[in-house]
Design an enzyme around this catalytic site. Structure first.
Site, PDB file in Angstrom:
ATOM      1  N   TYR A  61       0.694  -1.213   0.070  1.00 13.22           N
ATOM      2  CA  TYR A  61      -0.161  -0.030  -0.083  1.00 13.22           C
ATOM      3  C   TYR A  61       0.979   1.246   0.019  1.00 13.22           C
ATOM      4  O   TYR A  61       1.635   1.501   0.698  1.00 13.22           O
ATOM      5  CB  TYR A  61      -0.883  -0.080   1.262  1.00 13.22           C
ATOM      6  CG  TYR A  61      -1.511   1.378   1.365  1.00 13.22           C
ATOM      7  CD1 TYR A  61      -2.591   1.638   0.376  1.00 13.22           C
ATOM      8  CD2 TYR A  61      -1.308   2.218   2.500  1.00 13.22           C
ATOM      9  CE1 TYR A  61      -3.268   3.004   0.718  1.00 13.22           C
ATOM     10  CE2 TYR A  61      -2.202   3.349   2.678  1.00 13.22           C
ATOM     11  CZ  TYR A  61      -3.038   3.727   1.759  1.00 13.22           C
ATOM     12  OH  TYR A  61      -3.505   5.112   1.902  1.00 13.22           O
ATOM     13  N   HIS A  89      -2.311  15.977  -2.641  1.00 11.82           N
ATOM     14  CA  HIS A  89      -3.849  16.006  -2.378  1.00 11.82           C
ATOM     15  C   HIS A  89      -4.111  16.216  -0.932  1.00 11.82           C
ATOM     16  O   HIS A  89      -5.250  16.675  -0.509  1.00 11.82           O
ATOM     17  CB  HIS A  89      -4.420  14.833  -2.937  1.00 11.82           C
ATOM     18  CG  HIS A  89      -4.315  13.619  -1.864  1.00 11.82           C
ATOM     19  ND1 HIS A  89      -3.196  12.811  -2.133  1.00 11.82           N
ATOM     20  CD2 HIS A  89      -5.130  13.130  -0.950  1.00 11.82           C
ATOM     21  CE1 HIS A  89      -3.007  11.745  -1.038  1.00 11.82           C
ATOM     22  NE2 HIS A  89      -4.201  11.886  -0.529  1.00 11.82           N
ATOM     23  N   ARG A 286     -14.654  20.990  51.678  1.00 16.91           N
ATOM     24  CA  ARG A 286     -14.421  19.738  52.293  1.00 16.91           C
ATOM     25  C   ARG A 286     -14.608  18.623  51.326  1.00 16.91           C
ATOM     26  O   ARG A 286     -14.162  17.328  51.636  1.00 16.91           O
ATOM     27  CB  ARG A 286     -15.424  19.468  53.145  1.00 16.91           C
ATOM     28  CG  ARG A 286     -17.037  19.446  52.839  1.00 16.91           C
ATOM     29  CD  ARG A 286     -18.005  19.294  53.853  1.00 16.91           C
ATOM     30  NE  ARG A 286     -19.583  19.755  53.765  1.00 16.91           N
ATOM     31  CZ  ARG A 286     -20.417  19.045  53.535  1.00 16.91           C
ATOM     32  NH1 ARG A 286     -20.053  17.467  53.916  1.00 16.91           N
ATOM     33  NH2 ARG A 286     -21.573  19.329  53.429  1.00 16.91           N
ATOM     34  N   ASN A 414     -14.068   9.771   3.021  1.00 14.90           N
ATOM     35  CA  ASN A 414     -13.086   8.996   2.158  1.00 14.90           C
ATOM     36  C   ASN A 414     -13.703   7.738   1.566  1.00 14.90           C
ATOM     37  O   ASN A 414     -13.371   6.434   1.370  1.00 14.90           O
ATOM     38  CB  ASN A 414     -11.809   8.375   3.040  1.00 14.90           C
ATOM     39  CG  ASN A 414     -10.856   7.976   2.251  1.00 14.90           C
ATOM     40  OD1 ASN A 414     -10.111   6.855   2.274  1.00 14.90           O
ATOM     41  ND2 ASN A 414     -10.223   8.840   1.070  1.00 14.90           N
ATOM     42  N   ASN A 417     -13.900   4.339   3.130  1.00 14.44           N
ATOM     43  CA  ASN A 417     -12.873   3.585   3.460  1.00 14.44           C
ATOM     44  C   ASN A 417     -12.429   4.036   4.991  1.00 14.44           C
ATOM     45  O   ASN A 417     -12.143   2.970   5.765  1.00 14.44           O
ATOM     46  CB  ASN A 417     -11.664   3.980   2.604  1.00 14.44           C
ATOM     47  CG  ASN A 417     -10.436   3.553   3.196  1.00 14.44           C
ATOM     48  OD1 ASN A 417     -10.167   2.360   3.216  1.00 14.44           O
ATOM     49  ND2 ASN A 417      -9.293   4.495   3.369  1.00 14.44           N
ATOM     50  N   GLN A 418     -12.669   5.133   5.272  1.00 11.11           N
ATOM     51  CA  GLN A 418     -12.688   5.704   6.666  1.00 11.11           C
ATOM     52  C   GLN A 418     -14.183   5.741   7.277  1.00 11.11           C
ATOM     53  O   GLN A 418     -14.522   6.948   7.250  1.00 11.11           O
ATOM     54  CB  GLN A 418     -11.907   6.930   6.823  1.00 11.11           C
ATOM     55  CG  GLN A 418     -10.611   6.726   6.462  1.00 11.11           C
ATOM     56  CD  GLN A 418      -9.574   8.027   6.670  1.00 11.11           C
ATOM     57  OE1 GLN A 418     -10.034   8.948   7.541  1.00 11.11           O
ATOM     58  NE2 GLN A 418      -8.484   8.379   5.911  1.00 11.11           N
TER      59      GLN A 418
END
Length: 516
Positions: A61, A89, A286, A414, A417-418
């Site tokens: 990748y 990009h 307190r 995305n 994808n995300q």
């Protein structure tokens, strides 16, 4: 890049050992980042493994493919073109520049991760980043653009472009074209291929660094709140033997409360209660061991997350040369830091609530033992803490407004994808902002405590509290007559840094936007 001699002699940061938050602080100024033979060998072997994998025509990748949702398409054939393909990009960031201290801390986290030999980068990448730390060079990194998944892609892409001599950077605090800043620092632009460029952006180093720095700052404010609470108790003549009694807190059963109570008892050793106080004090007195103790327990959780993140390889893919593996997965997904930073936001908000309520109690004649309203030396003709309290209230409101959790605000992006993202970057940078406000709220209460004694409150009786008040009186003059208190609040905050064992770190100046 060429090496650049560090101006001051200091212990180098060794990439062969786990990073510490103290290393991130030191990276704000010129420091030596040491590349030991062990680190160099790991990076070399990882790079050789990448070459072997590509030589076998195996898919990697970002080296042979497009990016993100376009992974199914081939990338560019030329290595230099593939680098440009990675970064161009991602030049879509917006907003003001991130503070230089945070940027340099993020790049230290990044070079540490790359130095573990699991990213397949060129040795020159690690060498170039290490050389940068010996100078005052800081890439201009925009605040907006990361969703904290697939790494802090857009901010880190801007940093990478700066290191290539493109875009903008800082040198000696001045913003200028990156090429000029590199030349002024004695550095040469980084030469990258596609894998190098992707490895520089494909990690959550900004999220990790900002979370670590925010943790450090909020822990410091937590110590300041403990100290100020003790001084408030002593100045008002409250009885700490009741609400800080060890048997009481042992029955409560929470480790943080037990430890905070013990520290407060030590600070209040020798305190003599005054007559006339109510049997039970307001919660802001307190319940301090329970509130501050819960914050202590929460900060300890964040300690663990930060420690893990600072020792984490955050990248995709991850290379394992010994077993000839290239593993494509999600080690760039910043969910742990997102949850941790959200917890820091909650802690900062409640600490702010506590300190602001203590200030309100201190200026109120109905609850402060009969001191003048607003601690004014001549009420009506003078107004004492009135303006400073308004500012503290505004800062608390801002901290609370920002405390909405980010780590569960996922939005798909995305091309799905995300499809789930953690938003840890926003959470972490927000926590840095909150810590700076909290520091000033603590400074405001410190000014109020100093003024309270001036207008009639008793002098503290515990030796430790006497010493604190003496330092405050040396730092902040009595408010008589009225004067602007902005500088006094900042000086008091500086003093609290020193009294709690943390060096003063001035808030950075506002920076320009990313458009130059």
């Amino acid at each position: 890049m060429t090496t650049h001699t560090v101006s001051a002699v200091a212990e180098p940061i060794d990439l062969a050992r786990p990073l510490r938050v103290a290393d991130l602080r030191r990276a704000a100024t010129e420091v030596t980042v040491e590349l030991t033979a062990e680190v160099r060998d790991r990076v070399r072997r990882s790079r050789e493994h990448l070459r072997a994998v590509l030589g076998d025509d195996r898919q990697v990748y970002g080296a042979t493919t497009g990016f993100g949702a376009l992974v199914g398409f081939a990338g560019r054939d030329d290595d230099a073109d593939q680098c440009d393909n990675t970064l161009a990009h991602l030049g879509a960031g917006q907003g003001p520049d991130i503070d230089p201290e945070v940027v340099r801390a993020a790049l230290l986290v990044r070079v540490w991760s790359l130095g573990q030999g699991a990213s397949g980068v060129s040795p020159r990448v690690v060498e170039g980043l290490a050389a940068m730390f010996g100078t005052t060079f800081v890439p201009a990194m925009p605040r907006l653009g990361s969703v904290g998944a697939s790494g802090d892609l857009i901010p880190l892409a801007y940093a990478t472009q700066s290191l290539r001599g493109r875009g903008w950077a800082y040198l000696d605090g001045d913003r200028m074209p990156a090429a000029e800043a590199l030349a002024g620092a004695g550095l040469t632009p980084l030469l990258l291929d596609g894998r190098d460029a992707l490895a520089l952006v494909n990690g959550t180093s900004l999220t990790t660094a900002a979370t670590a720095l925010a943790l450090d700052d909020i822990r410091r404010a937590h110590r300041a709140a403990q100290l100020l609470s003790c001084l408030l108790v002593d100045v008002l003549g409250c009885d700490p033997d009741q609400f800080l009694h060890p048997r009481l807190l042992a029955a409560y059963g929470h480790p943080g409360a037990v430890d905070v109570g013990a520290r407060m008892r030590r600070c209040l050793t020798g305190a003599v209660p005054s007559s006339g106080r109510p049997l039970q004090e307001a919660y802001s007195i307190r319940c301090t061991p329970q509130l501050l103790g819960a914050a202590e327990d929460a900060l300890r959780y964040v300690d663990g997350v930060v420690e893990s993140d600072l020792g984490s390889v955050s990248d995709n893919p991850v290379f394992v040369p010994d077993d000839d593996l290239v593993l494509h997965g999600g080690n760039f997904f910043g969910q742990p830091a997102a949850f941790a930073a959200d917890l820091l936001a909650t802690v900062a908000a409640q600490l702010g609530n506590l300190v602001e309520r203590q200030l309100d109690l201190l200026v109120d004649p109905a609850r402060n033992g009969g001191l003048p309203p607003m601690l004014a030396a001549g009420p009506g003709r003078q107004h004492g803490l009135q303006g400073a309290q308004l500012a503290a209230t505004a800062m608390v409101a801002e901290i609370r407004r920002q405390a909405t959790p980010a780590g569960m605000q996922s939005l798909p992006t995305n091309l799905h994808n995300q499809d789930v993202v953690p938003f840890g970057t926003q959470a972490a940078l927000r926590a840095v902002d909150q810590a700076r406000l909290l520091r000033l709220i603590c400074g405001t209460l410190a000014v109020g405590l100093r003024q309270a004694v001036h207008v009639g409150a008793r002098t503290p009786t515990a030796p430790a509290c006497v010493a604190v008040l003496r330092r405050l009186a040396e730092t902040v003059p009595a408010i008589d007559p009225d004067r602007p208190l902005d500088d006094d609040v900042r000086r008091a905050a500086d003093l609290l840094d020193l009294l709690t064992g943390a060096p003063h770190r001035p808030a950075p100046a506002a920076t320009a936007g990313t458009d130059g």
